[in-house]
Design a protein around this motif. Structure first.
Motif, PDB file in Angstrom:
ATOM      1  N   LEU A  49       0.841  -1.102   0.056  1.00  0.00           N
ATOM      2  CA  LEU A  49      -0.067   0.110  -0.088  1.00  0.00           C
ATOM      3  C   LEU A  49       0.926   1.340  -0.034  1.00  0.00           C
ATOM      4  O   LEU A  49       0.355   2.153  -0.404  1.00  0.00           O
ATOM      5  CB  LEU A  49      -1.044  -0.059   1.265  1.00  0.00           C
ATOM      6  N   GLN A  50       1.988   1.195   0.390  1.00  0.00           N
ATOM      7  CA  GLN A  50       2.910   2.399   0.612  1.00  0.00           C
ATOM      8  C   GLN A  50       2.219   3.620   1.342  1.00  0.00           C
ATOM      9  O   GLN A  50       2.343   4.503   0.528  1.00  0.00           O
ATOM     10  CB  GLN A  50       3.630   2.664  -0.741  1.00  0.00           C
ATOM     11  N   PRO A  51       1.822   3.524   2.465  1.00  0.00           N
ATOM     12  CA  PRO A  51       1.136   4.803   2.990  1.00  0.00           C
ATOM     13  C   PRO A  51       2.209   5.723   3.586  1.00  0.00           C
ATOM     14  O   PRO A  51       3.411   5.565   3.416  1.00  0.00           O
ATOM     15  CB  PRO A  51       0.666   3.950   4.535  1.00  0.00           C
ATOM     16  N   ASP A  52       1.566   6.961   3.689  1.00  0.00           N
ATOM     17  CA  ASP A  52       2.372   8.116   4.104  1.00  0.00           C
ATOM     18  C   ASP A  52       3.142   7.845   5.543  1.00  0.00           C
ATOM     19  O   ASP A  52       4.008   8.078   5.823  1.00  0.00           O
ATOM     20  CB  ASP A  52       1.836   9.380   3.896  1.00  0.00           C
ATOM     21  N   ASN A  74      14.091   0.327   5.132  1.00  0.00           N
ATOM     22  CA  ASN A  74      14.959  -0.060   4.227  1.00  0.00           C
ATOM     23  C   ASN A  74      14.417  -0.249   2.830  1.00  0.00           C
ATOM     24  O   ASN A  74      15.147   0.128   1.730  1.00  0.00           O
ATOM     25  CB  ASN A  74      15.500  -1.479   4.691  1.00  0.00           C
ATOM     26  N   LEU A  75      13.012  -0.542   2.825  1.00  0.00           N
ATOM     27  CA  LEU A  75      12.207  -0.668   1.387  1.00  0.00           C
ATOM     28  C   LEU A  75      11.779   0.537   0.973  1.00  0.00           C
ATOM     29  O   LEU A  75      11.524   0.900  -0.060  1.00  0.00           O
ATOM     30  CB  LEU A  75      11.319  -1.653   1.611  1.00  0.00           C
ATOM     31  N   LEU A  76      11.034   1.587   2.212  1.00  0.00           N
ATOM     32  CA  LEU A  76      10.311   2.611   1.947  1.00  0.00           C
ATOM     33  C   LEU A  76      10.888   3.826   2.757  1.00  0.00           C
ATOM     34  O   LEU A  76      10.365   4.130   3.551  1.00  0.00           O
ATOM     35  CB  LEU A  76       8.955   2.244   2.378  1.00  0.00           C
ATOM     36  N   PRO A  77      11.997   4.246   2.555  1.00  0.00           N
ATOM     37  CA  PRO A  77      12.784   5.227   3.401  1.00  0.00           C
ATOM     38  C   PRO A  77      12.062   6.618   3.584  1.00  0.00           C
ATOM     39  O   PRO A  77      12.373   7.353   4.485  1.00  0.00           O
ATOM     40  CB  PRO A  77      14.216   5.357   2.550  1.00  0.00           C
ATOM     41  N   HIS A  78      11.033   6.924   2.686  1.00  0.00           N
ATOM     42  CA  HIS A  78      10.254   8.182   2.833  1.00  0.00           C
ATOM     43  C   HIS A  78       9.027   7.711   3.731  1.00  0.00           C
ATOM     44  O   HIS A  78       8.239   8.891   3.963  1.00  0.00           O
ATOM     45  CB  HIS A  78       9.952   8.548   1.473  1.00  0.00           C
ATOM     46  N   THR A  79       8.740   6.705   4.099  1.00  0.00           N
ATOM     47  CA  THR A  79       7.680   6.643   4.969  1.00  0.00           C
ATOM     48  C   THR A  79       7.928   7.304   6.372  1.00  0.00           C
ATOM     49  O   THR A  79       8.774   6.791   6.901  1.00  0.00           O
ATOM     50  CB  THR A  79       7.139   4.899   5.201  1.00  0.00           C
TER      51      THR A  79
END
Length: 207
Positions: A49-52, A74-79
């Motif tokens: 889902l890549q939530p904020d 590690n996978l979604l550094p901007h989360t």
């Protein structure tokens, strides 16, 4: 124009998930994407889902919050990750900041503080308790209790009966009543009425 913040919650106690959803799940500017009751399922959904923003319990059945956060970042550094916990310490705060976690709040926090924290970390503005206030996040007298005892104390303070606690935490009634007796003994009180009053008073002081 108000930002639309997508949010996912990883927390193993359904009661707390429902409580958070009732507070902010339909708040303007926030889109609730769902929740998971363990780190493994939560990680899969967060990656999909890549939530904020991810609200993340520190204690999970299969992995602690810091390990889970590290895998997410590690996978979604901007989360943006906000840890919610009944535990806090200077060491834990330092570990959170070192990993790149943007926020930490006690589970006793109020709705407005939670909303403010979500919006702040979405803007990449860190939210952490002041170092000198960390020791006050959990009432001093509760520091001697186990995680399960604190969870039960938390519910007692909010007026839940033993039967309701049993249902919410998936424990037998005998186990809940045993914990009540242990709480009374550890805190050197006389009865359940004193226990409820004492915990409620401490919780009120911390809110």
């Amino acid at each position: 124009m108000q930002a639309n913040i997508t949010l996912y919650h990883i927390e193993d106690h359904q009661l707390f998930v429902e409580g958070i959803f009732s507070l902010i799940g339909k708040e303007a500017g926030i889109t609730w994407l769902g929740s998971a009751n363990n780190a493994t399922d939560g990680l899969k959904e967060v990656i999909r889902l890549q939530p904020d923003v991810v609200l993340l319990d520190y204690f999970l059945p299969d992995m602690n919050g810091l390990e889970t956060a590290q895998k997410i970042l590690n996978l979604l550094p901007h989360t943006a990750i906000l840890i919610l916990s009944m535990e806090s310490s200077r060491d834990l705060i330092r570990k959170c900041t070192k990993l790149g976690i943007l926020g930490f709040l006690p589970k006793t926090t109020d709705k407005q503080s939670l909303l403010d924290a979500i919006h702040s970390i979405y803007r990449k503005e860190p939210v952490f308790p002041e170092i000198q206030e960390i020791s006050k996040e959990i009432p001093t007298g509760l520091n001697m209790l186990s995680k399960r005892e604190k969870e039960i104390a938390f519910l007692i303070a909010r007026g839940f009966t033993s039967a309701q606690i049993s249902e919410k935490l998936f424990l037998s009634l005998l186990t809940v009543n045993t914990h009540r007796r242990n709480l009374i003994h550890k805190l050197k009180l006389t009865n359940t009425a004193q226990l409820s009053a004492w915990i409620s008073k401490l919780m009120e002081e911390e809110l």
